[in-house]
Design an enzyme around this catalytic site. Structure first.
Site, PDB file in Angstrom:
ATOM      1  N   ASP A  29      38.046   3.370  16.715  1.00  0.00           N
ATOM      2  CA  ASP A  29      37.448   2.337  15.872  1.00  0.00           C
ATOM      3  C   ASP A  29      36.737   1.314  16.758  1.00  0.00           C
ATOM      4  O   ASP A  29      37.244   0.932  17.813  1.00  0.00           O
ATOM      5  CB  ASP A  29      38.526   1.645  15.027  1.00  0.00           C
ATOM      6  CG  ASP A  29      37.934   0.869  13.866  1.00  0.00           C
ATOM      7  OD1 ASP A  29      38.136   1.265  12.706  1.00  0.00           O
ATOM      8  OD2 ASP A  29      37.236  -0.154  14.131  1.00  0.00           O
ATOM      9  N   HIS A  45      31.003  14.871   3.499  1.00  0.00           N
ATOM     10  CA  HIS A  45      30.997  13.519   2.936  1.00  0.00           C
ATOM     11  C   HIS A  45      31.779  13.488   1.628  1.00  0.00           C
ATOM     12  O   HIS A  45      31.361  14.072   0.635  1.00  0.00           O
ATOM     13  CB  HIS A  45      29.567  13.013   2.699  1.00  0.00           C
ATOM     14  CG  HIS A  45      29.549  11.606   2.181  1.00  0.00           C
ATOM     15  ND1 HIS A  45      29.461  10.498   3.000  1.00  0.00           N
ATOM     16  CD2 HIS A  45      29.657  11.127   0.919  1.00  0.00           C
ATOM     17  CE1 HIS A  45      29.510   9.404   2.259  1.00  0.00           C
ATOM     18  NE2 HIS A  45      29.625   9.754   0.982  1.00  0.00           N
ATOM     19  N   HIS A  98      38.112   8.063   5.126  1.00  0.00           N
ATOM     20  CA  HIS A  98      38.612   8.045   6.503  1.00  0.00           C
ATOM     21  C   HIS A  98      40.053   7.575   6.518  1.00  0.00           C
ATOM     22  O   HIS A  98      40.500   6.838   5.646  1.00  0.00           O
ATOM     23  CB  HIS A  98      37.742   7.150   7.394  1.00  0.00           C
ATOM     24  CG  HIS A  98      37.548   5.768   6.865  1.00  0.00           C
ATOM     25  ND1 HIS A  98      36.653   5.470   5.859  1.00  0.00           N
ATOM     26  CD2 HIS A  98      38.135   4.590   7.199  1.00  0.00           C
ATOM     27  CE1 HIS A  98      36.698   4.178   5.599  1.00  0.00           C
ATOM     28  NE2 HIS A  98      37.595   3.617   6.385  1.00  0.00           N
TER      29      HIS A  98
HETATM   30  P1  AMP Z   1      37.448   0.506   6.127  1.00  0.00           P
HETATM   31  O1  AMP Z   1      37.371  -0.985   6.112  1.00  0.00           O
HETATM   32  O2  AMP Z   1      38.784   1.051   5.756  1.00  0.00           O
HETATM   33  O3  AMP Z   1      36.313   1.133   5.354  1.00  0.00           O
HETATM   34  O4  AMP Z   1      37.286   0.935   7.641  1.00  0.00           O
HETATM   35  C1  AMP Z   1      36.064   1.140   8.264  1.00  0.00           C
HETATM   36  C2  AMP Z   1      36.340   1.094   9.725  1.00  0.00           C
HETATM   37  O5  AMP Z   1      35.249   1.664  10.398  1.00  0.00           O
HETATM   38  C3  AMP Z   1      36.526  -0.320  10.269  1.00  0.00           C
HETATM   39  O6  AMP Z   1      37.794  -0.416  10.893  1.00  0.00           O
HETATM   40  C4  AMP Z   1      35.378  -0.466  11.267  1.00  0.00           C
HETATM   41  O7  AMP Z   1      35.737  -1.213  12.416  1.00  0.00           O
HETATM   42  C5  AMP Z   1      35.070   0.968  11.601  1.00  0.00           C
HETATM   43  N1  AMP Z   1      33.708   1.214  12.040  1.00  0.00           N
HETATM   44  C6  AMP Z   1      32.568   0.817  11.443  1.00  0.00           C
HETATM   45  N2  AMP Z   1      31.491   1.240  12.131  1.00  0.00           N
HETATM   46  C7  AMP Z   1      31.976   1.938  13.184  1.00  0.00           C
HETATM   47  C8  AMP Z   1      31.366   2.637  14.272  1.00  0.00           C
HETATM   48  N3  AMP Z   1      30.028   2.690  14.417  1.00  0.00           N
HETATM   49  N4  AMP Z   1      32.164   3.222  15.187  1.00  0.00           N
HETATM   50  C9  AMP Z   1      33.515   3.157  15.059  1.00  0.00           C
HETATM   51  N5  AMP Z   1      34.144   2.538  14.048  1.00  0.00           N
HETATM   52  C10 AMP Z   1      33.386   1.924  13.132  1.00  0.00           C
HETATM   53 ZN    ZN Z   2      29.264  10.123   4.988  1.00  0.00          ZN
END
Ligand code: AMP
Ligand code: ZN
Length: 112
Positions: A29, A45, A98
């Site tokens: 993350d 997706h 995710h």
């Molecule tokens: P959620 O809030 O459950 O949708 O989690 C989305 C997660 O994706 C968050 O913890 C973000 O920090 C992470 N995230 C968003 N963009 C990226 C990226 N480019 N690379 C890695 N993690 C990401």
């Molecule tokens: Zn997607």
């Protein structure tokens, strides 16, 4: 489709990969909430866990088969937590299903 995680899968956005197979990708993350914070996603997706159905559910099983391998690779022998956020009230910010894999310290008891 304007999906950050689909772009990570295609390679158009870079990621720090931890695990990959034909159907699954896992990467660190970008904004870690614990010493180990890995995002595990299906390459297919699916908007959220609320979209799981009889046709796509095998990928969820595959993800949960991969998780112990990823946890072992990340030295999480003391345990870890899996979280999936769904929709607005669940504070889901990326609309591609995710699973957050969190560990590397004693996690707070306040949420579940
Ligand atoms: P959620 O809030 O459950 O949708 O989690 C989305 C997660 O994706 C968050 O913890 C973000 O920090 C992470 N995230 C968003 N963009 C990226 C990226 N480019 N690379 C890695 N993690 C990401
Ligand atoms: Zn997607």
């Amino acid at each position: 489709m304007d999906c950050i995680f689909c772009k990570i899968i295609s390679g158009s956005i870079p990621s720090n990969k931890v695990y990959e197979d034909e159907q699954i990708l896992a990467f660190h993350d970008i904004n870690p909430q614990a010493p180990v914070h890995v995002i595990v996603i299906p390459k297919q997706h699916i908007q959220s866990a609320d979209e799981v159905n009889e046709f796509n559910s095998p990928i969820v099983a595959k993800i949960f088969e991969a998780i112990p391998k990823i946890a072992k690779q990340c030295n999480l022998e003391n345990g870890y937590r899996i979280i999936t956020n769904i929709g607005n009230d669940g504070c889901q910010s990326v609309s591609h299903m995710h699973f957050h894999l969190l560990g590397g310290k004693k996690l707070p008891e306040s949420i579940v």
